[in-house]
Scaffold this active site. Structure first.
Site: not given
Lengths: 576, 158
Positions: A281, A284, A301, A321, A360, A363, A368, A505
């Protein structure tokens, strides 16, 4: 200036501050009044009537959560009239409630159960028609059981006021009222971002996370499978509360040991992948800044934020990102790098993660997040579920010795560890970006401006010649405000960290239910203490990170990285 | 095809939450019901989440979420009708058509709406099908009435 005066409570004088509610005055003076719909820092709704107290002057019952204190007030908090009223409310709530406490995930951690116990409800005095609604099982992360809902409205409030999502609202009227989505569709087609904050505030078992115990246990019992587990940075400082240990205590070592005792073949630390995320990151970010890329760059994230962006602000998707989240990077590295080093086939690895998060779970099953058709992560446990899992396997955590995580993929810097708190990703990324741009380490690693629980933190960071503006937000409603400012032309911000949950988190939707603000503060403090006390403070100095780039990945943003660690997102059509 | 909802929304530029109910009423007048698509369009226009709009709309009996049937049956549940047995009529009707009040049959033929009083207490219990009143309905006659409409429809389709 605060104006103080005294009010009379239960024939005793109690100090009150002008403008506060009766409830606040009582709580501050050590008097507990039961509440259901009340949530700190939210506008009181007075919906549940649980907090009534008796106004001795008028003889009336008033809701202490919404009634401001006044001079000369005389209050009784536990008079027979008050207790009778509260007890009746609980009895009415129970009259149509399913009697399946024994089978409920919230058994022994249910506010309705506790209230009924506190108020000595020992018989079914009011018999009503039992609720009979369909369970909404459609979501990947969250299950809704309207039968158990007591209509306190806390989930609706959180969804609207903290997340700005409003996937759910009151539907119908009177005795027909339920909490539902638009057109009573499943959560899967609603705008729900799976953050799980609704679960955190639900007093009963009406909202729960989807459980993957059977699949994980099956994998553990399958000799052909290598079962690996990773845990997020916030877990080690949050798990203690599941076992009644003081909040914020870091039990990383004991957790490693417990996971091995359960039978996981390898125990990895997602904080390692957080370091990896930082490598990618920060590269990037530098790339975007130096090559006129799309700015401000936004972190990726938080899967709840990513889904929010896909649904509500797809125009900002190019800003997000391309890095996968640490969970997914770790999953990908496990099934590709670790598998190679151990001579395993990716399909023979069953990869579990422990996350403080319900999103999560969503996710992990995204398309993807697969490599050659194989999911990077196979199952996700929340912090709560990990507690249950450890108990299920009969492990007494008070009697086991701490162990370290497996290597490689188990060594982390403290930069990876502080990912668990709002501002952590930002701080970690700046530490590495500074080094990459200037060739020198920061003199002082700590960036206090981005730490803490504030809704939005902004600061300017000087990196050599360059000055970049950074912003950290938590709570998606706050993200929305910032994004609106950017849409309206703000250009002084280059990098934004967005976390859906309050505090990051550590306040995730998969954490211990029933924690308060102080518990969250201890978790955050614990993470930053680790950062203060340990010496490896930057991701790029993590020896295992250096090793994985040497042996496998090549360089950040390189070909291999792109294949395994990066992804992109598309606009998502939902009912919103 | 012209979009009735959009046409209505154009009459409400720069409006806020307070315009929601008038808009819903107009949309229902124009389209016969509140469709999912309309809710999304209204939500975009007023910047209100669709769950909130659905929440508001379901609070009021006047809004329907399915298109009207070819034969729209309004059944009166006012006091006079209630006293003379409209509850039984309604439950018979619901059982017979396998529908609930507010719903439309799958073939689109019948829809039921419960109304509070249609000002015909002398005829209680009364129902109104597409504007035509049927007086002193019983749990037996209601089935006959419905089946007559079905026959009428079958013949018109021949």
């Amino acid at each position: 200036m605060k104006i103080n005066f005294n009010i009379e409570v239960n024939n005793q004088s109690v100090e009150a501050i002008k403008g506060e509610t009766i409830l606040d005055a009582l709580n501050r003076n050590g008097i507990k009044v039961p509440t259901l719909c009340h949530m700190k820092d939210f506008t009181p709704t007075g919906a549940c009537r649980m907090c009534v107290v008796e106004d001795e002057i008028t003889g009336k019952l008033i809701t202490s959560c919404s009634f401001p204190v006044a001079e000369g007030m005389k209050i009784k908090t536990h008079s027979p009239k008050v207790v009778e009223a509260r007890k009746t409310i609980v009895e009415l709530l129970l009259s149509n409630h399913p009697d399946d406490c024994l089978y409920c995930v919230r058994n022994r951690n249910c506010e309705l159960q506790n209230l009924s116990d506190e108020l000595q409800v020992r018989e079914r005095r009011i018999i009503g028609k039992k609720n009979n609604y369909n369970i909404d099982n459609s979501g990947v992360s969250i299950i809704r059981d309207p039968d158990k809902c007591i209509l306190c409205g806390r989930c609706v409030e959180v969804c609207e006021k903290v997340m700005g999502v409003s996937a759910i609202d009151y539907v119908n009227r009177g005795s027909q009222t339920i909490i539902g989505t638009a057109f009573n569709k499943g959560l899967n087609v609603s705008s729900c971002v799976n953050c799980g904050q609704c679960i955190m505030v639900c007093p009963t078992g009406a909202l729960t996370e989807k459980n993957h115990f059977p699949e994980i246990r099956e994998a553990l019992n399958d000799p052909a499978k290598t079962v690996v587990i990773q845990y997020a940075p916030a877990i080690s400082v949050s798990l203690a509360e599941e076992f009644g240990i003081e909040s914020g205590k870091d039990i990383n070592g004991i957790m490693n040991s417990a996971l091995r005792k359960i039978g996981f073949n390898r125990v990895f630390d997602t904080s390692f992948a957080a370091d990896l995320t930082i490598m990618e990151e920060s590269a990037e970010l530098i790339n975007r800044i130096t090559n006129n890329g799309v700015l401000p760059m936004m972190t990726s994230c938080c899967p709840a934020w990513v889904k929010y962006a896909e649904e509500f602000v797809p125009e900002f998707l190019p800003n997000i990102s391309s890095c996968k989240s640490p969970q997914q990077m770790m999953g990908s590295v496990i099934k590709n790098y670790f598998a190679k080093t151990e001579n395993l086939k990716a399909e023979d690895i069953y990869s579990v993660s422990i996350m403080p998060c319900t999103a999560k779970k969503f996710e992990a099953q995204r398309e993807e997040m697969t490599t050659h058709g194989i999911s990077d992560v196979d199952a996700v446990l929340t912090t709560r579920e990990l507690g249950q899992f450890i108990k299920l396997y009969g492990i007494d955590i008070s009697k086991i010795e701490p162990e370290v995580a497996d290597s490689p993929l188990g060594t982390r810097s403290t930069a990876g560890k502080i990912f668990g708190a709002s501002g952590g990703v930002m701080e970690a990324a700046i530490r590495t970006a500074y080094y990459k741009l200037t060739g020198k380490e920061l003199v002082k690693f700590q960036i206090p401006e981005v730490r803490g629980f504030e809704e939005r933190k902004e600061t300017k960071i000087k990196i050599g010649e360059l000055e970049i503006g950074v912003a950290v937000v938590n709570g998606l409603v706050n993200a929305k405000k910032l994004l609106t400012e950017i849409k309206e032309g703000r250009t002084d911000i280059h990098f934004i960290e967005i976390m859906a949950c309050p505090g990051g988190c550590i306040g995730g939707g998969g954490q211990h239910i029933g924690s308060n603000e102080d518990d969250l503060k201890s978790r955050m403090k614990s993470l930053y203490d680790i950062d203060t006390n340990e010496t490896l403070k930057v991701s790029h100095k993590n020896p295992e990170i250096i090793e994985i780039y040497d042996k496998f990945l090549g360089e950040p943003l390189g070909h291999k990285s792109h294949e395994l660690l990066h992804t992109n997102y598309d606009k998502r059509d939902v009912l919103r | 095809m012209e979009d009735k909802t959009i046409n209505i929304l154009e009459q409400y530029p720069n409006s806020g939450n307070d315009s929601l109910i008038p808009i819903l009423q107009e949309v229902q007048d124009a389209e016969g019901y509140i469709s999912e698509k309309s809710v999304i369009k209204i939500g975009k226009h007023l910047d209100i989440p669709s769950s909130k709009i659905f929440g508001v709309a379901t609070f009021y009996n006047q809004f329907r979420f399915q298109p009207l049937g070819k034969y729209h049956i309004q059944i009166c549940r006012g006091t006079a009708c209630h006293v003379l047995g409209s509850a039984t009529v309604l439950s018979t009707l619901e059982k017979h058509l396998k529908l609930k009040a507010g719903e439309t049959s799958r073939d689109g033929l019948f829809s039921i709406e419960v109304v509070a009083c249609i000002g015909a207490c002398g005829l209680a219990p009364v129902i109104c099908v597409n504007g035509k009143f049927h007086a002193k309905v019983t749990d037996k006659s209601i089935i006959e009435i419905i089946e007559n409409y079905r026959k009428e429809n079958d013949e018109s389709e021949k």
